[in-house]
Write an enzyme that holds these catalytic residues in place. Structure first.
Site, PDB file in Angstrom:
ATOM      1  N   TYR A 160      -9.438   2.358   0.946  1.00 19.63           N
ATOM      2  CA  TYR A 160      -8.333   1.928   1.821  1.00 19.63           C
ATOM      3  C   TYR A 160      -7.117   2.850   1.803  1.00 19.63           C
ATOM      4  O   TYR A 160      -6.029   2.449   2.221  1.00 19.63           O
ATOM      5  CB  TYR A 160      -7.881   0.513   1.401  1.00 19.63           C
ATOM      6  CG  TYR A 160      -9.021  -0.409   1.072  1.00 19.63           C
ATOM      7  CD1 TYR A 160      -9.845  -0.908   2.086  1.00 19.63           C
ATOM      8  CD2 TYR A 160      -9.302  -0.764  -0.244  1.00 19.63           C
ATOM      9  CE1 TYR A 160     -10.913  -1.735   1.780  1.00 19.63           C
ATOM     10  CE2 TYR A 160     -10.374  -1.598  -0.553  1.00 19.63           C
ATOM     11  CZ  TYR A 160     -11.174  -2.078   0.468  1.00 19.63           C
ATOM     12  OH  TYR A 160     -12.224  -2.893   0.168  1.00 19.63           O
ATOM     13  N   LEU A 161      -7.278   4.078   1.333  1.00 17.83           N
ATOM     14  CA  LEU A 161      -6.086   4.911   1.107  1.00 17.83           C
ATOM     15  C   LEU A 161      -5.332   5.249   2.388  1.00 17.83           C
ATOM     16  O   LEU A 161      -4.113   5.319   2.401  1.00 17.83           O
ATOM     17  CB  LEU A 161      -6.474   6.221   0.388  1.00 17.83           C
ATOM     18  CG  LEU A 161      -7.145   6.080  -0.987  1.00 17.83           C
ATOM     19  CD1 LEU A 161      -7.299   7.456  -1.640  1.00 17.83           C
ATOM     20  CD2 LEU A 161      -6.372   5.148  -1.909  1.00 17.83           C
TER      21      LEU A 161
ATOM     22  N   GLU B 210     -14.810   2.168  -7.101  1.00 20.14           N
ATOM     23  CA  GLU B 210     -15.089   0.792  -6.698  1.00 20.14           C
ATOM     24  C   GLU B 210     -15.083   0.692  -5.181  1.00 20.14           C
ATOM     25  O   GLU B 210     -14.247   0.021  -4.597  1.00 20.14           O
ATOM     26  CB  GLU B 210     -14.011  -0.146  -7.293  1.00 20.14           C
ATOM     27  CG  GLU B 210     -14.259  -1.614  -7.099  1.00 20.14           C
ATOM     28  CD  GLU B 210     -13.031  -2.376  -6.612  1.00 20.14           C
ATOM     29  OE1 GLU B 210     -12.003  -1.768  -6.302  1.00 20.14           O
ATOM     30  OE2 GLU B 210     -13.140  -3.613  -6.538  1.00 20.14           O
TER      31      GLU B 210
ATOM     32  N   ASP C 283      -9.753   2.195  -8.605  1.00 16.98           N
ATOM     33  CA  ASP C 283      -9.664   0.907  -7.913  1.00 16.98           C
ATOM     34  C   ASP C 283      -9.581   1.106  -6.400  1.00 16.98           C
ATOM     35  O   ASP C 283      -8.830   1.960  -5.924  1.00 16.98           O
ATOM     36  CB  ASP C 283      -8.401   0.177  -8.402  1.00 16.98           C
ATOM     37  CG  ASP C 283      -8.270  -1.213  -7.826  1.00 16.98           C
ATOM     38  OD1 ASP C 283      -9.079  -2.070  -8.195  1.00 16.98           O
ATOM     39  OD2 ASP C 283      -7.370  -1.444  -6.990  1.00 16.98           O
TER      40      ASP C 283
ATOM     41  N   ASP D 247     -13.811  -9.893 -11.390  1.00 14.66           N
ATOM     42  CA  ASP D 247     -13.521 -10.509 -10.098  1.00 14.66           C
ATOM     43  C   ASP D 247     -14.523 -11.624  -9.808  1.00 14.66           C
ATOM     44  O   ASP D 247     -15.449 -11.853 -10.579  1.00 14.66           O
ATOM     45  CB  ASP D 247     -13.597  -9.459  -8.985  1.00 14.66           C
ATOM     46  CG  ASP D 247     -12.423  -8.504  -9.038  1.00 14.66           C
ATOM     47  OD1 ASP D 247     -11.316  -8.945  -9.398  1.00 14.66           O
ATOM     48  OD2 ASP D 247     -12.616  -7.316  -8.712  1.00 14.66           O
TER      49      ASP D 247
ATOM     50  N   ASP E  19       0.837  -1.209   0.000  1.00 17.81           N
ATOM     51  CA  ASP E  19       0.000   0.000   0.000  1.00 17.81           C
ATOM     52  C   ASP E  19       0.868   1.253   0.000  1.00 17.81           C
ATOM     53  O   ASP E  19       1.865   1.324   0.735  1.00 17.81           O
ATOM     54  CB  ASP E  19      -0.870   0.048   1.265  1.00 17.81           C
ATOM     55  CG  ASP E  19      -2.196  -0.655   1.078  1.00 17.81           C
ATOM     56  OD1 ASP E  19      -2.216  -1.682   0.372  1.00 17.81           O
ATOM     57  OD2 ASP E  19      -3.199  -0.172   1.642  1.00 17.81           O
TER      58      ASP E  19
HETATM   59  C1  NOJ Z   1     -10.144  -4.564  -7.079  1.00 16.49           C
HETATM   60  C2  NOJ Z   1      -9.995  -5.182  -8.433  1.00 16.49           C
HETATM   61  O1  NOJ Z   1     -11.252  -5.282  -9.045  1.00 16.49           O
HETATM   62  C3  NOJ Z   1      -9.345  -6.531  -8.247  1.00 16.49           C
HETATM   63  O2  NOJ Z   1      -9.298  -7.248  -9.451  1.00 16.49           O
HETATM   64  C4  NOJ Z   1      -7.976  -6.342  -7.655  1.00 16.49           C
HETATM   65  O3  NOJ Z   1      -7.411  -7.599  -7.376  1.00 16.49           O
HETATM   66  C5  NOJ Z   1      -8.024  -5.503  -6.382  1.00 16.49           C
HETATM   67  N1  NOJ Z   1      -8.855  -4.346  -6.506  1.00 16.49           N
HETATM   68  C6  NOJ Z   1      -6.654  -5.033  -5.991  1.00 16.49           C
HETATM   69  O4  NOJ Z   1      -6.233  -3.990  -6.836  1.00 16.49           O
END
Ligand code: NOJ
Length: 531
Positions: A205-206, A243, A201, A309, A171
């Site tokens: 969590y920053l 996201e 993305d 995912d 991170d």
């Molecule tokens: C969310 C993404 O959609 C996923 O594919 C990725 O593994 C994680 N973030 C980490 O960046």
């Protein structure tokens, strides 16, 4: 003048460059390959392409582990190819957004390498270090199947470093003003190349703070607002699609007062669509939509059925999660972390009635729909591949061997093209569905055309009709028209009373009034003009 921002009614198409089309026979899809397929995307009718990460990366997390924010992964091409793609897309009226990973880099990134090599390096403070692995204990582990801690010891650095995802994804330390600046520079670079925004993305969590779960912190929102203002200065039309996989009330702050993220995925809605279908009961959808707060006028939800995912079940209760696992992922291989690693068509046992029904919900409920490449033709998956790779296999273009049109015959694809008797490229491919007006591809395309012709779907309120619980029927009352969408979630025909008025069918030509009868898993869209 129409002041509605473009993204409020846009259809997004999530595209994994590696998987789409290999133009140079190296086995990896590439940017030139995407250019070759723009005609197809234009035919499908989508408005905006969302490219999964395209940066140089060791690909331990398919590019979400970035080693250089200012270049293109050599498998995908060079920056000039990217610029050519943007130009070609824009020439067709298609927009392009790219994934931007703010939270972490790859452990191969020169910043991390320098940080590990030298405690006094200015890059040391780009990451989050500790002498013990006991800090921030309240932060959950996200990749439960692989990670046992959010801390990993680095021998060379002589300290633990913090990571919310794989240990190969340290991170970044957003408490360091230099990190904050770096990310603004990255944004400027890509915006100046002409992109139309970012899919942001993992924004929750920053920052890290002791005594919290290290998610959704005020500092994170403050930085995202700053990021937004910066992006808007460079391109006021650019969209930030975030996201934040959170409950509706925790997602709401990501929109700010219309001054933070323009869009956020509606994670809680997604599993409830599958639940409602499996239980033949609309209640989960009704409840989550009631719990969904209104948004500032310039904001929008991004809705989706599947993505790259696992189908995440984080936003349901443990009981519902268990139910969905048992229903949709009976084999242990089908499960991953808190989700299900399967594509839309196999989840529905390839029952086109159910696939279409879910698409109908996606296109008629509030929000801007996001499609996942391949799901418009009902592509299959390969649960025997590791991690989430089974839902990232090569796009199936034609019935011809050896690679179904993904790559020239001499290529060795990065992953096997699906080749099973049900979902393999010989049965499921773009070319054959193009030729068949009753194919899933044509059905999805028709829904896209209608959805775009009726912006009411994107903007109007949602009013549920009183019906048996197996039916999800709602009105979308707009200023010029009222739309009606009716879904039979059950395996039995259902007849429901309709509100007063003559409804004209959108997907078919029927005029319906009084009552409507739907076959098992049937759906119907109608409209009443109010002007
Ligand atoms: C969310 C993404 O959609 C996923 O594919 C990725 O593994 C994680 N973030 C980490 O960046």
């Amino acid at each position: 003048m129409n002041k509605t921002p473009w993204y409020k009614n846009a259809i997004f198409y999530e595209l994994y460059v590696r998987a789409f089309r290999d133009s140079n026979a190296d086995g990896h899809g590439d940017l030139r390959g995407v250019i070759e397929k723009l005609d197809y995307l234009q035919f499908l009718g989508v408005d905006c392409l969302w490219l999964l990460p395209i940066y140089p990366s060791p690909l331990k997390d398919d590019g979400y582990d970035i080693a250089d924010y200012y270049d293109i992964h050599p498998d995908y091409g060079i920056l000039a190819d990217f610029e050519a793609l943007i130009r070609a897309a824009h020439a067709r009226g298609l927009r392009v957004i790219t994934d931007l990973v703010l939270n972490h880099t790859s452990d191969q990134h020169p910043w991390f390498q320098a940080a590990c090599a030298d405690r006094n390096s200015p890059y040391r403070d780009y990451y989050v270090w500790s002498d013990s692995d006991q800090k921030y204990k309240e932060a959950r582990i996200i990749f439960l199947d692989t990670e046992t801690s959010n801390w990993t010891w680095d021998e060379q650095a002589g300290q633990y470093y913090w990571h919310r995802f794989y240990s190969s994804q340290p991170d970044l330390n957003f408490d360091n003003p230099a990190v904050q600046e770096e990310m603004l520079n990255v944004a400027r670079f890509w915006l100046e190349l002409g992109i139309d925004g970012f899919r942001v993305d993992a924004p929750p969590y920053l920052f890290e703070r002791e005594g919290t779960n290290c998610e959704n912190l005020p500092e994170t929102h403050a930085y995202l607002k700053r990021f937004r203002a910066f992006v808007a200065q460079i391109n006021p039309q650019a969209v930030l699609l975030s996201e934040a996989n959170q409950w509706p009330e925790d997602v709401r702050p990501y929109f700010g007062e219309g001054d933070e993220m323009h869009m956020n995925f509606h994670f809680p809605l997604m599993p409830r669509l599958y639940q409602a279908l499996a239980q033949a009961d609309r209640t989960p959808i009704v409840e989550v939509m009631r719990r969904t707060p209104p948004l500032p006028a310039n904001c929008q939800w991004a809705t989706f059925l599947r993505c790259h995912d696992e189908l995440t079940l984080e936003m349901v209760s443990p009981e519902v999660r268990q139910f969905l696992w048992e229903t949709y992922a009976p084999e242990p291989r089908m499960r991953l972390n808190l989700g299900i690693r399967r594509r839309l068509a196999p989840l529905m046992n390839n029952d086109h009635r159910k696939i279409e029904l879910l698409y109908s919900l996606l296109f008629s409920l509030p929000g801007a729909p996001t499609l996942y490449y391949g799901d418009e033709i009902g592509m299959g998956d390969n649960i025997w591949l590791p991690d989430r790779e089974g839902v990232r296999t090569p796009m199936q273009w034609v019935a011809e061997p050896p690679h179904g049109g993904f790559a020239p015959p001499e290529a060795q694809p990065y992953a096997p093209v699906i080749n099973d008797p049900v979902s393999g490229y010989a049965q499921v491919n773009v070319a054959s569905q193009m030729d068949d007006p009753n194919s899933l591809l044509h059905t999805v395309r028709r829904m896209i055309v209608l959805r775009k012709a009726h912006p009411t779907f994107g903007e109007a309120d949602l009013t549920w009709l009183e019906t048996p619980k197996a039916v999800a029927a709602f009105l979308r009352p707009g200023p010029e028209e009222t739309l009606l969408a009716v879904h039979n979630l059950s395996a039995h025909p259902q007849t429901i009373p309709l509100p007063t008025g003559r409804f004209t069918g959108l997907l078919d030509e029927r005029i319906v009034q009084g009552h409507l009868t739907l076959p098992p898993y049937g759906y119907w869209w109608g409209r009443i003009s109010t002007t």
